[in-house]
Design a protein around this motif. Structure first.
Motif: not given
Ligand code: GLN
Length: 463
Positions: A281-287
Motif C-alpha cells: 500500500l505504497a502510493f506516493e513512492m516505491d517501498h
C-alpha cells in the motif's frame, strides 16, 4: 458493519460506561499529558486501581460490568496480571471498535477492511481443509509457503533468500514481532522505537525486559531527526524497531533516511527489525526494504504478513525473513510461542502470494480511490490533513474544532458525529506529543467512507 447512527437520545442512553471511560480521559488528560503516560493508559482503559475518586464516584456496578475488558475484578476476585504487562490495558483498537458497535458509529478506527478478501484465496483455504491439510504444519512453515514468501521477497526487494533457513512463518506479523523480540533481545538491552509507534511494540519489548528509547517523528512530514537518533544510540543499543510504510502516520521512510539509519546501525553494530506489513500500500513512492540496503541484510529481520495485502486480517498469517544466524533466535521463540501456524491458512497464503502482479496493481488502485475520498472529505470538513504516502491510514490535526486533545476529540466524534477515529497519544511515550493528532483509516468500502465524510462535513464546526 451497520453504518446507521442512532438518534442522539439513544446514543446517550447507551453511552454511560464508555462516556465514563472517555470522560475520565478527557477530564484528566490535560494534566496527564503533562505527567504520566501510564496513568493516561489507565484512564484510556476506563479503569485501573489508580483512577481518581471522581471517576469511582461516577461508576455503578452495572457500568463496571459492562466495561468488562477493563474491569477490576471477576467473580469478586481481583484481576491479576504480571508486572511486565501491568501498565497495558485493552488495546485502543479494541476499545474504539467496541464503541463503534455500541454507538452505531462508522468505524474508521481499527484498521480492518469491511470487505472480503479474494475468492481464489478463500477457495484455496477451503480446498486445503477438504484435502485433509489439517494437522500441525512444520514449525517454521509449510515448504510451499516458505518458497512463495522467498519468491515474493525476491520480486519485491531483489534479495535471494533460502526458504529453508531464512524464512519463518508465524501467526500474523504480531507474532513475528514477538518472536523476533523475545528471540533476540535480552533484558536490559536498549531498543529504539520511532514514535508514534504501533502499540504491540512497546508491550512486547516490555515482556522481553528491554529498555525502550524513543525518537519522535513530528508533523507535518514525520521526518527522521537523524541527529537525535545518532545521540540515542549507545553501547547498550541492540536494535531499532521500525515500520515503513508507517502506522499510524502513513509516512514512508525515504531512501536517504534509510541510508542514514543503515550507516548508524553498521557503525554501532545495531540490528534492525523492520515491520513492512503495508509494503503493497505504497502510493506516493516505491517501498524500500531496509534489508535491501548495502550491508543491511545480515543485520535485519524483515517482518510482513498476508492480512493487509489480501484483506484477510483475521487469518493471522505472518512471517519473518532474516539471515540464518538471526532466524535461529526468531525460530527458538516462535517454537515455544505458537509452535506452528494454522495449516490450511498457510496453503491458501502460498496461493495468495503467487497472485499475478495485476492483483497488486488493482489493490493499489482501489485503495488510491478510497484514499482520495477520505482525504478530500477530511479537508472539506475542515481538518488539517498530513500527507500520507503509504498504508491505509491518514492522520489529521483536529485542533481547528477546538477540542482540548485527541481523546476529547474522538469522544466528540463518536458521540456527536457518529464516526470513530483513533486518538494517537497512546502511540507515544509522552502522550502530549500526540494530543493534536487523530488517525482515520480508509480500508472501508466507498459508500462507508462517503457516509463518514458526510457526517463530518455536516456536524463538525470549526471554532
Ligand atoms: N493494525 C490495526 C490498526 O492499526 C489494528 C490491529 C489490532 O487491533 N491489534 O488499526
Amino acid at each position: 458493519m451497520n453504518p446507521s447512527f442512532p438518534s442522539l437520545m439513544q446514543t446517550q442512553c447507551t453511552w454511560s460506561c464508555h462516556h465514563e471511560m472517555l470522560g475520565a480521559l478527557r477530564s484528566k488528560s490535560s494534566s496527564l499529558f503533562a505527567s504520566s503516560r501510564h496513568l493516561l493508559r489507565q484512564f484510556a482503559a476506563g479503569s485501573g486501581s489508580r483512577r481518581p475518586p471522581s471517576f469511582a464516584a461516577m461508576s455503578t456496578a452495572a457500568t463496571e460490568k459492562e466495561a468488562s475488558p477493563n474491569q477490576k475484578e471477576s467473580a469478586g476476585k481481583p484481576l491479576q496480571v504480571a508486572k511486565r504487562l501491568e501498565k497495558f490495558k485493552t488495546t485502543i483498537f479494541t476499545q474504539m471498535s467496541m464503541l463503534a458497535i455500541k454507538h452505531g458509529a462508522i468505524n474508521l478506527g481499527q484498521g480492518f477492511p469491511n470487505f472480503d478478501g479474494p475468492e481464489f484465496v478463500k477457495e484455496a483455504a477451503i480446498q486445503a481443509i477438504r484435502d485433509g491439510k489439517n494437522q500441525y504444519a512444520r514449525g517454521y512453515g509449510i515448504p510451499d509457503l516458505n518458497s512463495a514468501i522467498a519468491a515474493r521477497f525476491k520480486k519485491d526487494s531483489g534479495l535471494v533468500v533460502d526458504p529453508e533457513t531464512e524464512v519463518t512463518v508465524t501467526s500474523g506479523c504480531t507474532e513475528a514481532i514477538a518472536a523476533t523480540i523475545l528471540g533476540l533481545i535480552n533484558p536490559g538491552d536498549e531498543v529504539i522505537l520511532f514514535a508514534p509507534f504501533y502499540d504491540s511494540y512497546e508491550a512486547t519489548l516490555s515482556m522481553a525486559g528491554a529498555d525502550i528509547k524513543c525518537i519522535t517523528l513530528r508533523p507535518p512530514d514525520f521526518a527522521v531527526p537523524i541527529n537525535e537518533l545518532r545521540s540515542a544510540i549507545s553501547k547498550k543499543t541492540r536494535a531499532i524497531l521500525m515500520n515503513t510504510p508507517h502506522n499510524p502516520t502513513g509516512k514512508m521512510f525515504t531512501r536517504e533516511e534509510l541510508n542514514e539509519i543503515a550507516s548508524l546501525c553498521i557503525e554501532n553494530d545495531v540490528l534492525v527489525f523492520s515491520d513492512e506489513v503495508y509494503d503493497k500500500l505504497a502510493f506516493e513512492m516505491d517501498h524500500i526494504s531496509m534489508a535491501s540496503l548495502p550491508g543491511m541484510y545480515d543485520r535485519t529481520v524483515t517482518l510482513n504478513s498476508l492480512g493487509k495485502t489480501f484483506s484477510l486480517t483475521g487469518w493471522k498469517i505472518g512471517w519473518a525473513i532474516a539471515p540464518p544466524h538471526l532466524t535461529w533466535g526468531v525460530r527458538q521463540a516462535h517454537s515455544f510461542l505458537t509452535f506452528a501456524t494454522n495449516t490450511p491458512g498457510q496453503w491458501a497464503a502460498a496461493a495468495a502470494l503467487r497472485a499475478p502482479d495485476s492483483y497488486y496493481v488493482e489493490l493499489r488502485r482501489d485503495y488510491a480511490t478510497k484514499k482520495q475520498i477520505l482525504v478530500e472529505g477530511l479537508k472539506e470538513a475542515g481538518f488539517k490533513v498530513f500527507p500520507s504516502s503509504g498504508t491505509y491510514f491518514v492522520v489529521v490535526d483536529h485542533t481547528p474544532f477546538g477540542l482540548e486533545n485527541d481523546i476529547a476529540f474522538c469522544e466528540f466524534l463518536i458521540k456527536e458525529v457518529g464516526v470513530v477515529a483513533i486518538p494517537t497519544s497512546v502511540f507515544y511515550l509522552n502522550p502530549e506529543e500526540g494530543k493534536n493528532i487523530v488517525r482515520f483509516t480508509f480500508c472501508k468500502d466507498e459508500g462507508t467512507l462517503r457516509s463518514a465524510v458526510e457526517r463530518m462535513k455536516a456536524k463538525l464546526k470549526r471554532t
